[in-house]
Motif scaffolding. Structure first.
Motif, short mmCIF file in Angstrom:
data_model
loop_
_atom_site.label_atom_id
_atom_site.label_comp_id
_atom_site.label_asym_id
_atom_site.label_seq_id
_atom_site.Cartn_x
_atom_site.Cartn_y
_atom_site.Cartn_z
N ILE A 129 0.75 -1.00 0.07
CA ILE A 129 0.30 -0.14 -0.05
C ILE A 129 0.59 1.06 0.24
N LEU A 130 2.27 1.90 0.94
CA LEU A 130 2.53 2.34 1.07
C LEU A 130 3.56 2.77 -0.76
N GLU A 131 4.07 1.52 -1.62
CA GLU A 131 4.33 1.51 -2.45
C GLU A 131 3.43 2.47 -3.55
N ILE A 132 2.45 1.82 -3.45
CA ILE A 132 1.58 2.22 -4.23
C ILE A 132 1.12 4.00 -4.21
N THR A 133 1.32 4.33 -2.57
CA THR A 133 0.78 5.77 -1.95
C THR A 133 2.27 6.78 -2.82
N TYR A 134 3.12 5.97 -2.49
CA TYR A 134 4.85 6.77 -2.89
C TYR A 134 4.98 7.00 -4.79
N VAL A 135 3.87 5.78 -5.06
CA VAL A 135 4.41 6.39 -6.60
C VAL A 135 3.73 6.72 -7.59
N ASN A 136 2.32 7.08 -6.43
CA ASN A 136 0.99 7.98 -7.02
C ASN A 136 1.63 9.75 -6.49
N ARG A 137 2.44 9.81 -5.68
CA ARG A 137 3.06 11.04 -4.98
C ARG A 137 4.40 11.51 -5.95
N PHE A 138 4.64 10.38 -6.43
CA PHE A 138 5.65 11.05 -7.71
C PHE A 138 5.38 11.26 -8.96
N ILE A 139 4.12 10.52 -9.65
CA ILE A 139 3.33 10.99 -10.31
C ILE A 139 3.46 12.41 -10.75
N ARG A 140 2.65 12.93 -9.56
CA ARG A 140 1.78 13.44 -9.17
C ARG A 140 2.53 15.07 -8.87
N LYS A 141 4.13 14.75 -8.22
CA LYS A 141 4.48 15.52 -8.14
C LYS A 141 5.46 16.25 -9.35
N TYR A 142 6.09 15.49 -10.86
CA TYR A 142 6.28 15.47 -11.90
C TYR A 142 5.49 15.84 -12.73
N ASP A 143 3.71 15.52 -12.46
CA ASP A 143 2.83 15.12 -13.77
C ASP A 143 2.96 14.53 -14.71
N LEU A 144 3.37 13.60 -14.41
CA LEU A 144 3.19 12.17 -15.79
C LEU A 144 1.86 12.26 -16.48
N LYS A 145 2.16 12.22 -17.10
CA LYS A 145 1.02 12.18 -18.36
C LYS A 145 1.18 10.69 -18.83
N GLY A 146 0.21 10.13 -20.01
CA GLY A 146 0.33 9.18 -20.64
C GLY A 146 1.19 8.22 -20.06
N ILE A 147 2.34 7.69 -21.48
CA ILE A 147 2.94 6.75 -20.92
C ILE A 147 3.82 6.97 -20.04
N GLN A 148 4.73 7.86 -19.40
CA GLN A 148 4.97 8.34 -18.53
C GLN A 148 5.04 7.72 -17.19
N LYS A 149 3.94 7.93 -17.55
CA LYS A 149 2.53 7.78 -15.77
C LYS A 149 2.09 5.96 -15.98
N ALA A 150 2.31 4.73 -17.37
CA ALA A 150 1.93 3.79 -17.33
C ALA A 150 3.86 3.27 -16.81
N GLU A 151 4.46 3.25 -17.03
CA GLU A 151 5.78 3.61 -17.27
C GLU A 151 6.20 3.25 -15.68
N ALA A 152 5.55 4.73 -14.65
CA ALA A 152 6.06 4.94 -13.29
C ALA A 152 4.84 3.73 -12.40
N TYR A 153 3.69 3.75 -13.29
CA TYR A 153 2.76 2.63 -12.24
C TYR A 153 3.99 0.76 -12.71
N SER A 154 4.11 0.96 -13.69
CA SER A 154 4.51 -0.81 -14.33
C SER A 154 5.77 -0.67 -13.25
N LYS A 155 6.66 0.04 -13.04
CA LYS A 155 7.82 -0.41 -12.58
C LYS A 155 6.83 -0.66 -11.10
N ALA A 156 6.60 0.09 -10.13
CA ALA A 156 5.77 -0.27 -9.12
C ALA A 156 4.93 -1.93 -8.82
N ILE A 157 4.37 -1.83 -9.33
CA ILE A 157 3.44 -2.96 -9.93
C ILE A 157 4.72 -4.29 -10.77
#
Length: 736
Positions: A368-396
């Motif tokens: 749960i903490l890992e998903i919380t941190y990856v979403n915080r990373f996505i919001r911090k750098y305002d990732l969209k599209g493939i970049q956002k999906a790649e960040a999720y993929s690394k966490a998953i």
């Protein structure tokens, strides 16, 4: 482990039939291919093809490295000579130096072969793939022709492990085919594992690859055996398959968003329920985690109620940590995860019931903490599209690897040794630089094709396309984060963030952070050694450590008591003269300079010398009852201090709001006179007067006057009433 007698007999029969093949015009070969000996025949053909390529051995490589390169050449469908020529053309000159030529060539061939192998379905279940990647690690440690020739001649050129039911081992070499004994002592180290395993994202991530190696080799003194490696890949394959087939509960399917996938769920079994605690109420149910939210379905009459959604993706200042639960709101059992956010009125506790330990809770807390941190990373750098999906993929993928290690070896690394990338970046020193390097990697991924190809060729990197490797890996395993699959299939993908013969910026950031981590762990070990138990013991330690400060305060008290008039007068005149001349502003700089000089002196004379143990005289021992009484007295004294502080604040409030008009008039006039004095009189005069008044209270000439003044002030303060206070209790709402 040796071959079965039946296998040896079959092998001898095969050789005999092959020797008479020319006399039978191919009839025997057709017969063999229709019999259970077909697998042996195929292996012989592979060996024959290896014999044909024996002339293409690269002299700079060891036998094992030549075997790995030969297998890579068959996968890439290019000869070893062509691969060597392509390597010489693609990489710059500094990567072709004799000292590193063999290893860089091996990495080049291995990375290109892995790029093709990871496109095939179910490659993790293929034991040939596991053997090949492990041999790549062995060859990486001894790539040169003059290293470990004897061992390479004997074993581990290439071995293929059949199913456990067969129980036989066959050995395929670029030069010959023979029965071999498996060398259980052959192992690989951390560097080889980090260079090869991180090239396959499904197996390891560049950020956590060394922590994964530490977890796998924890029981083998820092060396990884093939049996352990094979068991980890098998467990990883089972995790991917089980989660791929995990169906979305129909009751929450309508609440899912685009690109949301289930990572795990728990609580469906009646023997292992999950209890949701809100206030003093508790209710069993089923908990589901996705890359966007937590879903809790309360167990109703024969079915589940509508799921309660706890958002993890939005900026709601989520707080996730371990918590205590118990009946009627009591905090007794340490088996819960506490979740709170701005969208909730009060925290929610998810209790993971188990008879002993809290490993189940720890696992859910980590993911749960890992998903919380990856979403915080996505919001911090305002990732969209493939970049956002790649960040999720690394966490998953990190969560899947974490679960595979847990299920295979019952190990759940934590803190600096976690296998979760974004959680590790939150814990490591300079972890923010790791996340920034990852963000730069995602930004560079979106650059144009021409510029990216030129940059990789100039830096000696492999042309690996533009689709993120973790996203492609997750898609190949059946998890879809993006719906534009047709566009994605037309693009090539990155094999990894690993460069031939060099470290990527992300790897450099991780390496630097690991250096600081080693220092932090060593420092933390010393902290654990000096921790002592007991209030009296800790107070004794603190007194010894603060002895210079306590001694200074005692000397100042002696001077202020005017027991020695000459010393007190000399000290008073010195301070007043220093304040008058303006030297007081140099006091703090002088103290800092003196401290720095003392530290440099110790640095020069005591460099590398171990500190002597600090000797502490222990106080008299106390039994548990006496310790409890002392603790109760300390709590009572602390409560009295807080009460006195509250009374002072309430009396000040009464003066400010004119509850006693006479006192308010006096305080107001005093404040006005003080303000005029500060505006007209230099500050150093006030400092001199303040010090003179405080230091000369115990002076024989002023003692009576000072005592009378203090007595009058106390009497005046006692007559001031305290502002009233009304305590309001909030009625707790009854919840299910």
């Amino acid at each position: 482990m040796y071959l079965k007698e039946s296998d040896v007999s079959s092998f001898l029969i095969l050789r005999l039939l092959l020797e008479t093949e020319e006399m039978n015009g191919g009839i025997i070969e057709d017969f063999i291919r229709q019999t259970p000996l077909r697998s042996l025949f195929d292996k012989y053909n592979n060996s024959s093809s290896d014999d044909e390529s024996g002339a293409n051995l690269i002299p700079e490589l060891s036998h094992l490295a030549n075997s790995v390169v030969a297998r890579c050449s068959r996968i890439i469908r290019r000869s070893t000579i062509e691969l060597q020529l392509k390597f010489n053309e693609d990489v710059p000159d500094h990567l072709r130096k004799p000292a590193t030529y063999s290893r860089n060539l091996l990495e080049y061939c291995s990375y290109q072969a892995l790029q093709l192998l990871t496109k095939t379905p179910n490659y993790l279940a293929d034991k040939k793939f596991r053997r090949l990647t492990y041999d790549m690690m062995l060859a990486w440690e001894a790539p040169r022709s003059n290293e470990l020739k004897t061992k390479d001649d004997i074993c581990h050129h290439s071995s293929e492990i059949d199913d456990e039911d067969d129980g036989s081992f066959f050995y395929t070499n670029t030069m010959s085919m023979a029965v071999q004994v498996v060398d259980h002592n052959k192992t690989v180290g951390s560097q080889a594992f980090g260079r090869i395993a991180s090239a396959c994202p499904a197996i390891a991530d560049p950020i956590t690859v060394h922590n994964l190696f530490d977890a796998l080799s924890s029981s083998t003194n820092g060396k990884l055996h093939f049996i352990v490696y094979d068991k980890y890949i098998g467990s990883l394959d089972k995790v991917y398959r089980s989660l791929k087939n995990l169906s979305v509960p129909s009751i929450i399917s309508g609440q899912f968003e685009k690109g949301e996938i289930i990572l795990d769920n728990d609580g469906a079994m009646s023997t292992q329920p999950i209890l949701q605690h809100i206030g003093i109420s508790a209710w069993p149910g089923r908990l589901t985690l996705t890359n966007h939210a937590l879903y809790f379905e309360s167990l109703g009459v024969g079915s589940y109620d509508k799921a309660m959604v706890y958002d993890l993706a939005s900026n709601l200042k989520q707080v996730v940590k371990s918590g205590l639960t118990g009946p009627l709101g009591a905090r007794i059992f340490d088996k819960a995860v506490m979740f709170n956010s701005n969208a909730l009125e009060e925290p929610v506790y998810f209790e993971f019931t188990e008879f002993k330990g809290h490993s189940r809770r720890d696992y859910w807390l980590a993911i749960i903490l890992e998903i919380t941190y990856v979403n915080r990373f996505i919001r911090k750098y305002d990732l969209k599209g493939i970049q956002k999906a790649e960040a999720y993929s690394k966490a998953i993928i990190g969560i899947f690897q974490y679960r595979a290690v847990k299920e295979a070896f019952r190990i759940m690394p934590s803190h600096f040794k976690t296998l979760l990338s974004f959680s590790l970046a939150e814990e490591l020193p300079k972890g923010d630089e790791i996340l920034y390097a990852l963000y730069n990697h995602l930004e560079n991924m979106c650059s144009s094709s021409e510029l990216n190809n030129k940059r990789m060729q100039s830096n000696g990197k492999i042309d690996r396309g533009f689709l993120p490797v973790s996203l492609q890996t997750l898609m190949g395993l059946g998890f879809l984060l993006l719906k534009d699959t047709d566009v994605i299939k037309q693009r090539d993908f990155l094999i990894s963030d690993v460069f031939v013969g060099d470290f990527s910026p992300l790897e450099m950031a991780v390496k630097e952070s690991r250096c600081y981590t080693g220092l932090a762990e060593a420092a933390q070990a010393t902290v654990e050694q000096v921790k002592v138990e007991g209030i009296d013991t800790n107070v004794a330690v603190m007194k010894e450590l603060l002895f210079p400060v306590i001694e200074l305060l005692e000397r100042l008290s002696f001077l202020a008591a005017w027991e020695d008039s000459f010393k007190s007068t000399s000290f008073l005149m010195s301070i007043l003269y220093a304040v008058h001349r303006g030297w007081i502003r140099y006091f703090l700089p002088c103290i800092l300079v003196f401290t720095a000089m003392a530290m440099l002196w110790n640095r020069y004379h005591n460099n590398g010398v171990q500190l002597k143990a600090f000797r502490i005289t222990l106080p008299p021992g106390r039994n548990p009852v006496e310790q409890l009484v002392s603790l109760q007295e300390a709590i009572s004294q602390f409560e009295s201090v807080i009460q006195a502080g509250n009374i002072i604040l309430l009396k000040i409030r009464a003066i400010l709001l004119a509850a006693l008009p006479q006192a308010t008039d006096k305080v107001a006039v005093l404040l006005l006179m003080t303000a005029i004095a500060f505006a007209l009189v230099p500050l150093k005069i006030f400092l001199m007067l303040a010090f003179l008044e405080g230091f000369t209270r115990e002076m024989p000439l002023r003692r009576d006057v000072s005592e009378k003044f203090v007595r009058r002030m106390k009497e005046w303060w006692i007559h001031i009433p305290a502002a009233p206070v009304e305590l309001i209790r909030i009625e707790e709402k009854k919840k299910k």
